[in-house]
Design an enzyme around this catalytic site. Structure first.
Site, short mmCIF file in Angstrom:
data_model
loop_
_atom_site.label_atom_id
_atom_site.label_comp_id
_atom_site.label_asym_id
_atom_site.label_seq_id
_atom_site.Cartn_x
_atom_site.Cartn_y
_atom_site.Cartn_z
NE ARG A 24 22.80 31.18 4.65
CZ ARG A 24 23.39 31.73 5.91
NH1 ARG A 24 22.71 31.04 7.01
NH2 ARG A 24 23.92 32.55 6.48
NE ARG A 28 21.41 26.00 10.57
CZ ARG A 28 22.58 27.22 11.37
NH1 ARG A 28 22.53 27.17 11.78
NH2 ARG A 28 22.29 28.71 9.84
NE ARG A 37 25.44 22.17 9.67
CZ ARG A 37 26.07 21.69 10.52
NH1 ARG A 37 25.89 20.98 11.33
NH2 ARG A 37 26.51 22.15 10.92
CG ASP A 74 29.23 30.82 3.64
OD1 ASP A 74 28.33 30.51 4.28
OD2 ASP A 74 30.03 31.18 4.38
CE1 TYR A 151 30.32 37.17 8.62
CE2 TYR A 151 29.98 38.47 7.10
CZ TYR A 151 29.67 37.77 8.58
OH TYR A 151 28.30 37.70 8.61
C1 LIG Z 1 27.09 36.54 6.23
C2 LIG Z 1 27.04 35.46 4.54
C3 LIG Z 1 27.91 34.34 5.32
N1 LIG Z 1 26.76 32.87 4.47
C4 LIG Z 1 25.97 33.29 3.42
C5 LIG Z 1 26.04 35.27 3.77
C6 LIG Z 1 25.24 36.05 3.20
C7 LIG Z 1 24.05 35.73 3.11
C8 LIG Z 1 23.32 36.23 5.03
O1 LIG Z 1 23.64 37.85 4.70
O2 LIG Z 1 22.86 35.69 5.58
C9 LIG Z 1 25.84 33.06 2.37
C10 LIG Z 1 24.71 32.29 2.07
N2 LIG Z 1 25.70 30.76 3.09
C11 LIG Z 1 25.18 30.06 2.01
C12 LIG Z 1 24.53 30.08 1.12
C13 LIG Z 1 23.94 28.69 0.64
C14 LIG Z 1 22.75 28.95 -0.67
C15 LIG Z 1 21.80 29.47 -0.03
O3 LIG Z 1 20.84 28.41 0.55
O4 LIG Z 1 21.11 30.85 -0.13
C16 LIG Z 1 24.47 31.26 0.94
C17 LIG Z 1 24.59 31.85 -0.38
C18 LIG Z 1 24.89 28.81 3.67
C19 LIG Z 1 24.92 28.49 4.81
N3 LIG Z 1 25.48 28.95 5.06
C20 LIG Z 1 25.81 29.10 6.59
C21 LIG Z 1 24.42 27.92 7.01
C22 LIG Z 1 24.17 27.42 8.17
C23 LIG Z 1 25.32 26.29 8.87
C24 LIG Z 1 24.94 24.61 8.92
O5 LIG Z 1 24.20 24.40 8.27
O6 LIG Z 1 25.19 24.79 10.30
C25 LIG Z 1 24.52 27.57 5.94
C26 LIG Z 1 22.78 26.36 5.00
C27 LIG Z 1 26.58 29.14 7.76
C28 LIG Z 1 26.89 30.29 7.79
N4 LIG Z 1 27.00 31.40 7.01
C29 LIG Z 1 28.20 32.71 7.80
C30 LIG Z 1 27.86 32.68 8.65
C31 LIG Z 1 27.59 33.85 9.35
C32 LIG Z 1 27.08 31.89 9.48
C33 LIG Z 1 26.57 31.27 10.18
C34 LIG Z 1 24.76 31.69 10.86
C35 LIG Z 1 24.58 30.48 10.30
O7 LIG Z 1 24.12 29.39 10.77
O8 LIG Z 1 23.15 31.23 9.65
C36 LIG Z 1 28.27 33.32 6.55
#
Ligand SMILES: Cc1c2[nH]c(c1CCC(=O)O)Cc1[nH]c(c(CCC(=O)O)c1C)Cc1[nH]c(c(CCC(=O)O)c1C)Cc1[nH]c(c(C)c1CCC(=O)O)C2
Length: 343
Positions: A24, A28, A37, A74, A151
């Site tokens: 990540r 944010r 964003r 994602d 999911y």
């Molecule tokens: C389970 C999972 C998801 N997404 C992901 C996983 C597996 C890794 C982990 O366990 O964290 C993987 C993921 N999500 C994102 C990336 C991009 C690459 C990186 O920077 O790592 C990657 C590799 C961006 C993201 N994916 C998400 C964000 C935040 C979104 C925002 O900008 O509001 C980002 C940068 C949103 C997201 N996406 C997901 C959830 C549960 C959420 C909400 C929780 C949260 O907000 O952190 C599903």
């Protein structure tokens, strides 16, 4: 380009200083991410906008000089490409239409139909492979089938993956068919990312830890082993990182059982334990606790040094044990990198 540090570590080389990137890393906690964003409108629009998705991928590379960039996307986009509804509730997380019956499963698209929806992601990869600095490795990724299925079945994130476990118990055929569909789609999805320029791919199995015993073998090991074998058949030499988060004892032998070149380790196991039991089979990635990016200070420096020290005798990619959180301080990330690189 085998001189890239990440690729050398993935080939099994022990380097004097481990290469580093962060789960990540585009997120944010960075003001420039929040600005882009906002420009995109919302998170999914950002994922499907190649220009802006490439821009946020590059932001942490410019700011910190990480050794790898991870495609901004994602793991849940593939659900949408298979025909599920997907949206993000502000402050809560993902929401999806649910798959719990044979009829709902049958209404999904076939694996080969995902590319229309996902083509902007491939365009993001093409842009990045053109625009990244020469020393930076580009990592593509997907969710592992079990985590994606949790999911799709529950329609949201869950603490214990209860709905997925319930479907597995009540209607094993439907559950297994969903896993197979995601597995086939994931192979095609990652293969297209590689054709577009991804040099490494990573499989995120965030909920692997809730699979026990035979279920761990059947749903965390076998689908991942199948994806890896097929990707390596299509793209000989492609390095693959697997992240069976919170697998615990399941980390032992995971690289051999799946064919992964590197196992990413979460921070619920100690670096010394992982060095002894996992790194003896090859490269490991991890595993500083993400809370240090919030709290910082001497504890961060000490814990960072302990991770580097524990893994210094074998191939290692420095990373966090899970994604950096929005409340992290960007200064602490700089301190972590400086500690890894300067000792
Ligand atoms: C389970 C999972 C998801 N997404 C992901 C996983 C597996 C890794 C982990 O366990 O964290 C993987 C993921 N999500 C994102 C990336 C991009 C690459 C990186 O920077 O790592 C990657 C590799 C961006 C993201 N994916 C998400 C964000 C935040 C979104 C925002 O900008 O509001 C980002 C940068 C949103 C997201 N996406 C997901 C959830 C549960 C959420 C909400 C929780 C949260 O907000 O952190 C599903």
């Amino acid at each position: 380009m085998t001189d890239k540090l990440i690729l050398r570590a993935l080939k099994g080389e022990t380097l004097p200083v481990p290469p580093i990137w962060m789960m990540r890393q585009a997120g944010r906690y960075l003001p420039e991410y929040r600005a882009t964003r906002a420009q995109a409108g919302d998170f999914l629009s950002l994922c499907y906008n190649p220009e802006l998705a490439a821009e946020v991928t590059l932001q942490p590379i410019r700011r910190y000089g990480f050794d790898a960039a991870i495609l901004f996307a994602d793991i849940l986009l593939i659900c949408q490409a298979l025909g599920a509804d997907l949206w993000f509730e502000t402050g809560e997380g993902p929401r999806l239409s649910t798959i719990t019956t044979p009829a709902e499963l049958a209404a999904l698209k076939p694996a080969h139909a995902i590319h229309d929806r996902l083509s902007p992601v491939y365009e993001t990869v093409r842009r990045l492979s053109r625009d990244l600095p020469a020393q930076t490795t580009l990592i593509g990724f997907a969710g592992a089938p079990w985590t994606v299925a949790t999911y799709m079945i529950a329609g949201r994130g869950t603490k214990d993956q209860g709905p997925a476990h319930a479907l597995k118990a009540a209607d094993r055929a439907t559950f297994a068919a969903l896993i197979d569909l995601i597995t086939e789609a994931t192979i095609d999805y990652l293969s297209e990312q590689v054709k577009a320029g991804a040099e490494v791919v990573k499989l995120f199995d965030s909920w692997a830890g809730s699979l026990k015993g035979q279920d761990f073998t059947d749903f965390a090991v076998k689908p991942v082993a199948h994806i890896i074998a097929e990707l390596k058949r299509r793209h000989p030499g492609l390095p693959i990182i697997a992240f069976p988060r919170e697998a615990g004892q399941g980390y032992i032998g995971f690289a051999k059982a799946t064919g992964a070149d590197c196992v990413a380790i979460d921070n619920s196991v100690s670096p010394d334990w992982a060095a002894a039991h996992v790194q003896r089979d090859g490269c490991v990635q991890g595993n500083l606790a993400p809370h240090h990016m919030v709290s910082g200070g001497p504890a961060l420096v000490e814990a960072t040094r302990a991770v580097v020290q524990a893994f210094r005798k074998g191939p290692h990619i420095f990373n966090l044990g899970h994604g950096i959180t929005p409340d992290a301080d960007p200064e602490n990330v700089a301190l972590m990198i400086e500690t890894v690189r300067k000792g």
